[in-house]
Design a protein around this motif. Structure first.
Motif, PDB file in Angstrom:
ATOM      1  N   THR A  81       0.858  -1.185   0.000  1.00  0.00           N
ATOM      2  CA  THR A  81       0.000   0.000   0.000  1.00  0.00           C
ATOM      3  C   THR A  81       0.888   1.227   0.000  1.00  0.00           C
ATOM      4  N   ILE A  82       0.593   2.157  -0.884  1.00  0.00           N
ATOM      5  CA  ILE A  82       1.361   3.395  -0.999  1.00  0.00           C
ATOM      6  C   ILE A  82       0.380   4.554  -1.076  1.00  0.00           C
ATOM      7  N   SER A  83       0.684   5.654  -0.386  1.00  0.00           N
ATOM      8  CA  SER A  83      -0.255   6.777  -0.411  1.00  0.00           C
ATOM      9  C   SER A  83       0.490   8.103  -0.257  1.00  0.00           C
ATOM     10  N   GLN A  84      -0.169   9.146  -0.746  1.00  0.00           N
ATOM     11  CA  GLN A  84       0.361  10.503  -0.633  1.00  0.00           C
ATOM     12  C   GLN A  84      -0.794  11.481  -0.720  1.00  0.00           C
ATOM     13  N   ALA A  85      -0.708  12.569   0.030  1.00  0.00           N
ATOM     14  CA  ALA A  85      -1.715  13.626  -0.041  1.00  0.00           C
ATOM     15  C   ALA A  85      -1.233  14.720  -0.992  1.00  0.00           C
ATOM     16  N   TYR A  86      -2.145  15.205  -1.821  1.00  0.00           N
ATOM     17  CA  TYR A  86      -1.831  16.236  -2.806  1.00  0.00           C
ATOM     18  C   TYR A  86      -2.681  17.477  -2.563  1.00  0.00           C
ATOM     19  N   ASP A  87      -2.093  18.635  -2.840  1.00  0.00           N
ATOM     20  CA  ASP A  87      -2.834  19.886  -2.708  1.00  0.00           C
ATOM     21  C   ASP A  87      -3.657  20.112  -3.971  1.00  0.00           C
ATOM     22  N   ILE A 141      -3.827  10.812 -18.086  1.00  0.00           N
ATOM     23  CA  ILE A 141      -2.941   9.773 -17.539  1.00  0.00           C
ATOM     24  C   ILE A 141      -1.551   9.800 -18.180  1.00  0.00           C
ATOM     25  N   PRO A 142      -1.429   9.961 -19.513  1.00  0.00           N
ATOM     26  CA  PRO A 142      -0.085   9.995 -20.102  1.00  0.00           C
ATOM     27  C   PRO A 142       0.732  11.208 -19.685  1.00  0.00           C
ATOM     28  N   ARG A 143       0.094  12.242 -19.135  1.00  0.00           N
ATOM     29  CA  ARG A 143       0.814  13.449 -18.738  1.00  0.00           C
ATOM     30  C   ARG A 143       1.551  13.271 -17.422  1.00  0.00           C
ATOM     31  N   TRP A 144       1.282  12.146 -16.721  1.00  0.00           N
ATOM     32  CA  TRP A 144       2.036  11.908 -15.482  1.00  0.00           C
ATOM     33  C   TRP A 144       2.465  10.453 -15.317  1.00  0.00           C
ATOM     34  N   PHE A 145       1.879   9.533 -16.109  1.00  0.00           N
ATOM     35  CA  PHE A 145       2.177   8.112 -15.927  1.00  0.00           C
ATOM     36  C   PHE A 145       2.664   7.507 -17.240  1.00  0.00           C
ATOM     37  N   LEU A 146       1.798   6.857 -17.974  1.00  0.00           N
ATOM     38  CA  LEU A 146       2.149   6.212 -19.234  1.00  0.00           C
ATOM     39  C   LEU A 146       1.004   6.371 -20.233  1.00  0.00           C
ATOM     40  N   PRO A 147       1.305   6.333 -21.538  1.00  0.00           N
ATOM     41  CA  PRO A 147       0.227   6.308 -22.527  1.00  0.00           C
ATOM     42  C   PRO A 147      -0.680   5.099 -22.285  1.00  0.00           C
ATOM     43  N   ILE A 148      -1.978   5.310 -22.428  1.00  0.00           N
ATOM     44  CA  ILE A 148      -2.941   4.249 -22.129  1.00  0.00           C
ATOM     45  C   ILE A 148      -3.952   4.135 -23.258  1.00  0.00           C
ATOM     46  N   SER A 149      -4.361   2.913 -23.534  1.00  0.00           N
ATOM     47  CA  SER A 149      -5.380   2.669 -24.555  1.00  0.00           C
ATOM     48  C   SER A 149      -6.417   1.713 -23.992  1.00  0.00           C
ATOM     49  N   GLY A 150      -7.524   1.578 -24.712  1.00  0.00           N
ATOM     50  CA  GLY A 150      -8.577   0.677 -24.271  1.00  0.00           C
ATOM     51  C   GLY A 150      -9.816   1.421 -23.824  1.00  0.00           C
ATOM     52  N   GLU A 151     -10.648   0.731 -23.047  1.00  0.00           N
ATOM     53  CA  GLU A 151     -11.906   1.299 -22.573  1.00  0.00           C
ATOM     54  C   GLU A 151     -11.859   1.420 -21.051  1.00  0.00           C
ATOM     55  N   LEU A 152     -11.819   2.647 -20.566  1.00  0.00           N
ATOM     56  CA  LEU A 152     -11.743   2.878 -19.126  1.00  0.00           C
ATOM     57  C   LEU A 152     -13.155   2.920 -18.546  1.00  0.00           C
ATOM     58  N   ARG A 153     -13.758   1.745 -18.483  1.00  0.00           N
ATOM     59  CA  ARG A 153     -15.096   1.576 -17.912  1.00  0.00           C
ATOM     60  C   ARG A 153     -15.149   0.193 -17.281  1.00  0.00           C
ATOM     61  N   ASP A 184       6.348   4.275  -6.520  1.00  0.00           N
ATOM     62  CA  ASP A 184       6.873   5.551  -6.034  1.00  0.00           C
ATOM     63  C   ASP A 184       7.122   6.511  -7.193  1.00  0.00           C
ATOM     64  N   LEU A 185       7.639   5.994  -8.290  1.00  0.00           N
ATOM     65  CA  LEU A 185       7.848   6.836  -9.467  1.00  0.00           C
ATOM     66  C   LEU A 185       6.519   7.341 -10.010  1.00  0.00           C
ATOM     67  N   GLY A 186       5.476   6.516  -9.935  1.00  0.00           N
ATOM     68  CA  GLY A 186       4.151   6.952 -10.361  1.00  0.00           C
ATOM     69  C   GLY A 186       3.621   8.095  -9.503  1.00  0.00           C
ATOM     70  N   LEU A 187       3.792   7.981  -8.182  1.00  0.00           N
ATOM     71  CA  LEU A 187       3.322   9.045  -7.292  1.00  0.00           C
ATOM     72  C   LEU A 187       4.118  10.327  -7.483  1.00  0.00           C
ATOM     73  N   LEU A 188       5.406  10.182  -7.799  1.00  0.00           N
ATOM     74  CA  LEU A 188       6.214  11.352  -8.140  1.00  0.00           C
ATOM     75  C   LEU A 188       5.661  12.010  -9.396  1.00  0.00           C
ATOM     76  N   GLY A 189       5.308  11.199 -10.392  1.00  0.00           N
ATOM     77  CA  GLY A 189       4.730  11.749 -11.611  1.00  0.00           C
ATOM     78  C   GLY A 189       3.432  12.484 -11.349  1.00  0.00           C
ATOM     79  N   LEU A 190       2.580  11.920 -10.486  1.00  0.00           N
ATOM     80  CA  LEU A 190       1.309  12.570 -10.163  1.00  0.00           C
ATOM     81  C   LEU A 190       1.552  13.865  -9.406  1.00  0.00           C
ATOM     82  N   ALA A 191       2.512  13.863  -8.494  1.00  0.00           N
ATOM     83  CA  ALA A 191       2.856  15.089  -7.762  1.00  0.00           C
ATOM     84  C   ALA A 191       3.337  16.165  -8.731  1.00  0.00           C
TER      85      ALA A 191
END
Length: 212
Positions: free
Chosen positions: A29-35, A51-63, A140-147
């Motif tokens: 479990t990993i967590s972080q609070a963001y402003d 999502i690609p602006r902070w993580f990775l390019p994504i394709s498919g149906e997000l449902r 951790d790298l993902g949370l850094l990207g989101l931050a």
């Protein structure tokens, strides 16, 4: 650039176990609070354009029931979605299936806690070799990207800079530090200290190329 020390210390990391029908699984479990407001963090985590602006390019149906694929990484099926607070999906990579759940909690109107739980069956030999950091460093790298994405001042590490940054002294230092933190989280979760720190050293070497 981001304040690496602040980012490392802003993240909470825990390691545990859970008994599933197929047997015992590892739980990271990993967590972080963001402003940022809850709805904005939710959009950043579920909008295929963001999502690609902070993580990775994504394709498919997000449902719910839809298949997704992260470029060069995992894919899976969206199993549950409860906007704007949580979603769950399978995480399929290298012929193995694990599960992720993302939970968002508003700590104030302008501050949101992001929490990700990753549940996986990991054989004992691989766990002894690398421990939780094998996937924990990646998260951790993902949370850094989101931050970085949510930072109002534009600081941080953007996806287009990631490859160069990971090879820099700062990037290698970041991965080394978070790998050590995952080792300590493993110890807190009940692992033998010497074995957990040795596994963390091997994980660090795998990510940075430095000798274990």
């Amino acid at each position: 650039m981001t304040d690496v020390t602040h980012q490392i210390n802003a993240v909470r990391r825990t390691v545990g176990t859970r008994t599933l029908e197929a047997g015992e699984a590892r739980v990271l479990t990993i967590s972080q609070a963001y402003d940022a407001p809850l709805e904005d963090v939710w959009d950043a985590c579920t909008n295929a354009e963001r999502i690609p602006r902070w993580f990775l390019p994504i394709s498919g149906e997000l449902r719910v029931g839809g298949r997704y694929q992260l470029e060069g990484n995992a894919g899976g099926t969206v199993q549950r979605c409860d906007p704007p607070t949580s979603f769950a999906a399978t995480w399929e990579y290298g012929g193995e299936v694990s599960w992720i759940e993302v939970r968002l909690t508003a700590e104030s109107p302008e501050r949101t806690r992001f929490e990700l739980e990753h549940v996986a069956h990991v054989d004992d030999e691989r766990w002894r070799e690398f421990g939780p950091g094998a996937v924990g460093v990646g998260w951790d790298l993902g949370l850094l990207g989101l931050a970085s994405h949510l930072a109002a001042d534009g600081t941080g590490v953007r996806p287009e800079e990631a490859a160069a940054w990971l090879g820099s002294e700062e990037g290698r230092g970041f991965m080394t530090a978070v790998s050590e933190h995952w080792g300590e989280a493993s110890i807190t979760g009940g692992a033998d200290p010497d074995a957990a720190r040795a596994a963390a050293a091997r994980t660090t070497a795998a990510y940075t190329g430095a000798p274990a």
